[in-house]
Design a protein around this motif. Sequence first.
Motif, mmCIF file in Angstrom:
data_model
loop_
_atom_site.group_PDB
_atom_site.id
_atom_site.type_symbol
_atom_site.label_atom_id
_atom_site.label_comp_id
_atom_site.label_asym_id
_atom_site.label_seq_id
_atom_site.Cartn_x
_atom_site.Cartn_y
_atom_site.Cartn_z
ATOM 1 N N TYR A 53 -67.676 -21.624 10.982
ATOM 2 C CA TYR A 53 -68.199 -20.622 11.910
ATOM 3 C C TYR A 53 -69.695 -20.411 11.684
ATOM 4 O O TYR A 53 -70.445 -20.171 12.624
ATOM 5 C CB TYR A 53 -67.457 -19.299 11.709
ATOM 6 C CG TYR A 53 -67.962 -18.146 12.548
ATOM 7 C CD1 TYR A 53 -67.782 -18.128 13.928
ATOM 8 C CD2 TYR A 53 -68.608 -17.058 11.959
ATOM 9 C CE1 TYR A 53 -68.220 -17.053 14.705
ATOM 10 C CE2 TYR A 53 -69.048 -15.983 12.723
ATOM 11 C CZ TYR A 53 -68.857 -15.995 14.097
ATOM 12 O OH TYR A 53 -69.297 -14.944 14.856
ATOM 13 N N LEU A 97 -74.456 -17.151 18.939
ATOM 14 C CA LEU A 97 -74.291 -15.738 19.318
ATOM 15 C C LEU A 97 -75.543 -14.910 19.039
ATOM 16 O O LEU A 97 -75.559 -13.714 19.303
ATOM 17 C CB LEU A 97 -73.098 -15.141 18.570
ATOM 18 C CG LEU A 97 -71.759 -15.843 18.790
ATOM 19 C CD1 LEU A 97 -70.660 -15.140 18.003
ATOM 20 C CD2 LEU A 97 -71.398 -15.920 20.266
ATOM 21 N N ALA A 104 -72.569 -9.387 20.995
ATOM 22 C CA ALA A 104 -71.491 -10.367 20.840
ATOM 23 C C ALA A 104 -71.212 -10.671 19.368
ATOM 24 O O ALA A 104 -70.050 -10.723 18.947
ATOM 25 C CB ALA A 104 -71.825 -11.649 21.597
ATOM 26 N N HIS A 108 -67.743 -9.643 17.559
ATOM 27 C CA HIS A 108 -66.849 -10.685 17.052
ATOM 28 C C HIS A 108 -66.536 -10.485 15.572
ATOM 29 O O HIS A 108 -65.373 -10.592 15.147
ATOM 30 C CB HIS A 108 -67.469 -12.062 17.286
ATOM 31 C CG HIS A 108 -66.530 -13.184 17.014
ATOM 32 N ND1 HIS A 108 -66.876 -14.288 16.280
ATOM 33 C CD2 HIS A 108 -65.221 -13.370 17.365
ATOM 34 C CE1 HIS A 108 -65.844 -15.115 16.197
ATOM 35 N NE2 HIS A 108 -64.833 -14.580 16.839
ATOM 36 N N LEU A 176 -68.485 -14.687 24.124
ATOM 37 C CA LEU A 176 -67.539 -15.206 23.127
ATOM 38 C C LEU A 176 -66.557 -16.182 23.760
ATOM 39 O O LEU A 176 -66.207 -17.210 23.154
ATOM 40 C CB LEU A 176 -66.793 -14.046 22.469
ATOM 41 C CG LEU A 176 -67.643 -13.081 21.646
ATOM 42 C CD1 LEU A 176 -66.806 -11.887 21.190
ATOM 43 C CD2 LEU A 176 -68.264 -13.782 20.453
ATOM 44 N N ASN A 179 -68.114 -19.517 24.352
ATOM 45 C CA ASN A 179 -68.263 -20.263 23.105
ATOM 46 C C ASN A 179 -66.918 -20.549 22.439
ATOM 47 O O ASN A 179 -66.869 -20.960 21.276
ATOM 48 C CB ASN A 179 -69.176 -19.493 22.147
ATOM 49 C CG ASN A 179 -70.638 -19.640 22.520
ATOM 50 O OD1 ASN A 179 -71.249 -20.661 22.222
ATOM 51 N ND2 ASN A 179 -71.201 -18.645 23.178
ATOM 52 N N GLU A 201 -62.232 -19.418 14.782
ATOM 53 C CA GLU A 201 -63.683 -19.267 14.777
ATOM 54 C C GLU A 201 -64.423 -20.504 14.295
ATOM 55 O O GLU A 201 -65.660 -20.533 14.263
ATOM 56 C CB GLU A 201 -64.064 -18.060 13.898
ATOM 57 C CG GLU A 201 -64.001 -18.277 12.407
ATOM 58 C CD GLU A 201 -62.621 -18.099 11.800
ATOM 59 O OE1 GLU A 201 -62.541 -17.668 10.645
ATOM 60 O OE2 GLU A 201 -61.621 -18.406 12.475
#
Length: 351
Positions: A53, A97, A104, A108, A176, A179, A201
């Motif tokens: 991530y 992000l 965002a 998240h 989000l 992505n 993620e």
Amino acid sequence: MTGTTQNQQRARKRAETLRVLVRERGLPEVLAATKRLWSNGHAPDEIRIRTLYVRNPKIPDVDLWAPIPVPAQLGFGPEADERKRPASHIIPPMARLIVSQGVALQFHLTALFVAHCQSRPGRAWDNQIPLGRRTPDSVNWLDLVTVSAKSSGSSAQASAYTRNKLRQFRSALGLLARNHVVDLGKLRSVNRYEGFRLLSEDASSSSAGAVEYRVPRGDEDTLNIPFQFFTRGWVHALTKSEIAAFLMCLQMASEEEYRSISWKERAGLFGLSRDVYDAMQALEAYRLINIMRPRGRREDGTWRGFSSGGQPFSNKIRLNLRGLWRPAHEVVEAAVMKTAVLGKWSRPLGG
């Protein structure tokens, strides 16, 4: 306008934003709701985020650092440069992000925190938290995520702020979803933002297929964020660039010894621009990290006499995770107020 004056004005504006978050935008209530959710749930010591991530598995080939990759057979391509970073299609999800507007990244990370509080390792998380609908005995996302906005006062203005906050939540969820870390269901479906579903993620989902999020098991490769990052409000008080810089340091450094993070690692692994150096100075001012700077490097990350063919040495970083125990908004406000006076980052006395 000098650079010092610009730094001072930005610092004053940020200090006022923090005061508004505390005084009128409900940050104390958000922190109280976050602590209740943590203590009433599984109370995890760490929030375990899959490593992919935040970083690429390896530094991409330099030819991929261009917005449009150059075929190798053409015999030319971009030159590796400290001032550049890879194109957006090959940077990790976290870096995508970091956009100028919106929440965002904070939203998240908060959702991943909630999933850890409500689900066991290896299990999926069933999101039953409403976006904005209030019930007497349940929490909603309005209670868990802060949004900066102009101060209000009247109930009508407070209602407008709530509508604006929900609008920013929907915008964040849209980013989000684009992505592939959140699933919102079918386009134009009714209440598609309610009950959103987290996807894995680690960049394993795509438009071709979704991978359901499950709380990481103990044997998975993860970045472990102390729970105080959320319960003490750091996820709300830090800027997006500061969050990214902190997670990079958390992944690459330790509390035991100083560790170098080269510009190729910063750009190639984490997809972060040279702007992160200002964020690192801020983290040092907040006492979350210590920095050992080599001779020749300025505080903003630039080099005296640097050229693209040079080989600059890297700053060395050591973590100070005990700093996360302090209330984030108090620490950050004290640091930015000192910056407003001096025009550069510095640790407040006794801070």
